[in-house]
Design a protein around this motif. Structure first.
Motif, PDB file in Angstrom:
ATOM      1  N   ASP A 165     -37.315  35.545  40.968  1.00  0.00           N
ATOM      2  CA  ASP A 165     -37.280  35.079  42.357  1.00  0.00           C
ATOM      3  C   ASP A 165     -38.635  35.121  43.046  1.00  0.00           C
ATOM      4  N   TRP A 198     -27.379  24.415  39.694  1.00  0.00           N
ATOM      5  CA  TRP A 198     -26.821  25.731  39.389  1.00  0.00           C
ATOM      6  C   TRP A 198     -27.886  26.706  38.877  1.00  0.00           C
ATOM      7  N   ARG A 201     -29.181  28.544  42.014  1.00  0.00           N
ATOM      8  CA  ARG A 201     -28.189  29.080  42.949  1.00  0.00           C
ATOM      9  C   ARG A 201     -27.546  30.354  42.403  1.00  0.00           C
ATOM     10  N   LYS A 203     -25.752  33.629  42.041  1.00  0.00           N
ATOM     11  CA  LYS A 203     -24.818  34.184  43.021  1.00  0.00           C
ATOM     12  C   LYS A 203     -25.029  35.664  43.298  1.00  0.00           C
ATOM     13  N   LYS A 213     -32.592  32.257  42.831  1.00  0.00           N
ATOM     14  CA  LYS A 213     -31.788  32.027  44.039  1.00  0.00           C
ATOM     15  C   LYS A 213     -32.535  31.217  45.096  1.00  0.00           C
ATOM     16  N   SER A 216     -30.559  29.452  47.678  1.00  0.00           N
ATOM     17  CA  SER A 216     -29.754  30.340  48.521  1.00  0.00           C
ATOM     18  C   SER A 216     -30.583  31.073  49.563  1.00  0.00           C
ATOM     19  N   LYS A 221     -32.535  26.660  52.838  1.00  0.00           N
ATOM     20  CA  LYS A 221     -31.338  25.881  53.139  1.00  0.00           C
ATOM     21  C   LYS A 221     -31.599  24.778  54.161  1.00  0.00           C
ATOM     22  N   SER A 231     -25.175  19.792  43.678  1.00  0.00           N
ATOM     23  CA  SER A 231     -23.892  20.477  43.794  1.00  0.00           C
ATOM     24  C   SER A 231     -22.930  19.613  44.600  1.00  0.00           C
ATOM     25  N   GLY A 234     -22.519  21.148  48.280  1.00  0.00           N
ATOM     26  CA  GLY A 234     -23.708  21.444  49.069  1.00  0.00           C
ATOM     27  C   GLY A 234     -24.060  20.292  49.987  1.00  0.00           C
ATOM     28  N   GLU A 459     -19.927  22.674  54.103  1.00  0.00           N
ATOM     29  CA  GLU A 459     -20.737  22.589  52.888  1.00  0.00           C
ATOM     30  C   GLU A 459     -19.928  22.175  51.669  1.00  0.00           C
TER      31      GLU A 459
END
Length: 505
Positions: A165, A198, A201, A203, A213, A216, A221, A231, A234, A459
C-alpha cells in the motif's frame, strides 16, 4: 409626541451601499460557481474559447516524482517480481515487435504486448496528446500518471500489506496537498490502471488478502479510474479495452487489416482458446472444452500447463480466431479477458456467457445493442447442456455476415495506435476513453456548479448507471437477473426514468 424623521448620516449610507454591492457580487459569484456538500466551494470552471480547437479538451498532466512511474520501468530488473516484465515494457509498453513469419499478421504494427500494460501505453500516448496544458485554470481534466498496476506487480503475493500500500498512500498524500486537487477535491482527476479493479480493492489488512487498497482510500474515491476491468458495484471506475497485439501507425494499416478480415476464409463455426479451471466450481470452461472436442465444426486451442506456450503465441491465437466464425469468451481469471479483444481484432464474432464479461464493462466503446456484434448464451444454459453448435447454426448466414461486419467496424475503437504517429480519420481506444472521461468530468463540474451532489447514487448499482448513461435502458432490465445483489430498484427517480424510456420504445 411629534413624529420626527430620522436622517442617516451620509457616511452610513455609503457603508450600507458598499455592503449591498459586495453581497450582490458574492451571490452572483456563487450562483455561477457552485455550492457543494454542506459548504461553499470555489469551482473554477475552465474558460472555453470557442475559436480554440482545444477548448474544453485541455488536460493537465501531473509531473509526479519519477519513482511513481518511469523509474518503475527503467529499474524493473532490480526487482525479482518485475524482472520478467522488463521486455514487455519496451517500445512504450507495446513490447518487442512481432515477425510475420507465418503470414497470419500484417507486416507493420504488431507487437508481443502484455495485456496488463495499458497504463504505460496510455501514459506514452498522453504525452503526445495535442491539447496538453500547464495552465490548470483551463484544464478540463487532470491526469495522474501513477503506474498503480506496475507498482502492485512489484510487491504482490509475498510482501505484507504495508509494503503493497505504501506507493498508493504516498501518491494520494502528495496529491491532496496540491492546489489543483483542492478545486474540486479530486473529482476532476483521473488515473489509468492496467489491472482488474479487484486487484486494487483489498478488503482487509490481512497479509494473506490479495492486492492493495488504492481504490478504497477515502481521497482516491473522488477520482475516476480507467481500468481493464471495472467493478459492477462501483461509481468511479470505468473499463477500457485490454491492449491487443496490433498498434497501427496510420489509417491505411487499419483499413487494410479490416479488409483482410472481411475476405478471410473461416472453416470453423466456433473456437475456444483457454485452459480449464478445475478448482473453480462456477467455471464452465471444462464444458466448453468438451463441446469443442466433440464437434466437427468446433476448434480448441487448449492452454493447459503442457500446452501453455501455444496460447502465448500471438500467431497461434490469431490464426485460429481468423479461421472461426464465432469465438467463445467465458470469464477468465476474473470477469473479463484480453481474448475478447483479440477475437474482435480477428473479425470473429464473440460469444459471451455473462453480461459482466463485456456488455456492462466497456460501455464507452460498444454499441448499445449487443446482438449486432455478439451472441449471448448464459452460463446456466451451458450447464444444462445446451448445444453451442446447434445454437450458432440457427443464425442465418445473412445475419452472421452483418454481425461480422459490425465486429470489424469496431476494430479501431478496440486498439491502441502507435503514439509516434497519429490516425487521421479514426478514433482508437485512447481517443474514445479520453473523450469519455473529459465528458464525465465536465458533467461532474457542472453538477457542482448547479448545486447537484448526486448523493442519491448508490454504489452497488454502478453497472446500471453505466448503461443508463449510454441510454441503454433495455439492457438494465435484461441483465438484472445476472447481478443477484441488485434485486431492489435503483431508486425511485432512476426507476421512473427506465419505465418512461421503456414506454417510449
Amino acid at each position: 409626541m411629534d413624529k420626527k424623521t430620522y436622517v442617516f448620516p451620509q457616511s452610513h449610507i455609503c457603508v450600507i451601499g458598499l455592503f449591498c454591492a459586495f453581497l450582490s457580487l458574492c451571490l452572483l459569484y456563487f450562483n455561477n460557481n457552485g455550492v457543494f456538500i454542506d459548504k461553499v466551494i470555489y469551482i473554477n470552471s475552465p474558460q472555453i474559447n470557442k475559436s480554440d480547437p482545444c477548448g474544453g479538451r485541455y488536460v493537465y498532466v501531473y509531473d509526479l516524482p519519477p519513482r511513481f512511474n518511469v523509474d518503475m520501468v527503467t529499474e524493473c530488473k532490480r526487482n525479482q517480481k518485475t524482472s520478467a516484465m522488463c521486455t514487455s515494457t519496451m517500445n512504450g509498453g507495446f513490447g518487442p515487435p512481432l515477425n510475420n513469419t507465418e503470414g497470419v499478421l500484417s507486416d507493420h504494427g504488431w507487437y508481443a504486448t502484455d495485456h496488463f500494460n495499458v497504463e504505460i501505453i496510455f501514459y506514452n500516448r498522453m504525452k503526445r496528446y495535442e491539447c496538453l496544458t500547464n495552465d490548470s485554470s483551463i484544464a478540463a481534466a487532470f491526469f495522474v500518471p501513477f503506474f498503480v498496476g506496475f507498482d502492485l506487480a512489484r510487491y504482490i503475493g509475498d510482501y505484507n500489506v504495508s509494503v503493497r500500500d505504501a506507493g498508493s498512500i504516498e501518491v494520494v498524500n502528495w496529491l491532496i496537498t496540491r492546489t489543483e486537487w483542492k478545486n474540486m477535491n479530486g473529482k476532476d482527476h483521473f488515473l489509468v490502471g492496467g489491472r482488474p479493479t479487484w486487484d486494487l480493492r483489498r478488503k482487509t489488512d490481512e497479509n494473506s488478502d490479495w492486492g492493495n487498497k488504492f481504490l478504497s482510500l477515502p481521497a482516491a474515491k473522488n477520482m475516476s479510474f480507467l481500468l481493464v476491468e471495472s467493478s459492477p458495484y462501483g461509481l468511479n471506475d470505468f473499463a477500457i479495452p485490454y491492449p491487443t497485439y496490433f498498434h497501427p501507425s496510420k489509417d491505411s494499416e487499419v483499413f487494410e487489416w479490416q479488409e483482410r478480415m472481411r475476405k478471410t476464409e473461416r472453416k470453423w463455426l466456433f473456437s475456444f482458446a483457454g485452459a480449464p479451471r478445475p478448482g473453480d466450481p462456477n467455471s464452465i470452461r471444462c464444458l466448453l472444452i468438451s463441446q469443442c472436442n466433440n464437434s466437427r465444426v468446433g476448434k480448441l486451442l487448449e492452454c493447459a500447463v503442457a500446452d501453455e506456450r501455444k496460447c502465448r503465441s500471438p500467431s497461434n491465437v490469431m490464426k485460429m480466431f481468423q479461421s472461426s466464425v464465432f469465438c467463445l469468451q467465458p470469464e477468465g481469471d476474473s470477469a473479463t479477458r484480453r481474448s475478447s479483444f483479440d477475437s474482435i481484432l480477428a473479425g470473429c464474432i464473440p460469444v459471451f456467457f455473462h453480461p459482466g464479461s463485456f456488455y456492462t464493462q466497456y460501455t464507452w466503446h460498444l454499441p448499445k445493442n449487443y446482438t449486432t456484434y455478439s451472441v449471448f448464451i448464459s452460463n446456466d444454459d451451458i450447464r444444462k447442456n445446451v448445444s453451442i453448435e446447434e445454437r450458432l447454426s440457427r443464425i442465418d448466414p445473412k445475419t452472421t455476415e452483418m454481425m461480422r461486419e459490425k465486429v470489424i467496424s469496431l476494430i479501431p475503437r478496440m486498439i491502441y495506435a502507435d503514439p509516434d504517429s497519429r490516425l487521421e480519420t479514426l478514433e482508437d481506444a485512447f481517443d474514445v476513453s479520453l473523450k469519455a472521461i473529459i465528458r464525465r468530468v465536465t458533467k461532474l463540474r457542472q453538477d457542482m456548479i448547479d448545486g447537484r451532489t448526486n448523493d442519491d447514487l448508490v454504489e452497488i448499482y454502478g453497472w446500471k448507471y453505466a448503461l443508463m448513461e449510454q441510454g441503454d435502458y433495455a439492457a438494465v432490465r435484461e441483465w438484472e437477473p445476472y447481478f443477484p445483489k441488485l434485486k431492489q430498484p435503483i431508486s425511485g427517480s432512476a426507476e421512473s426514468v427506465i419505465n418512461k424510456q421503456e414506454e417510449q420504445t
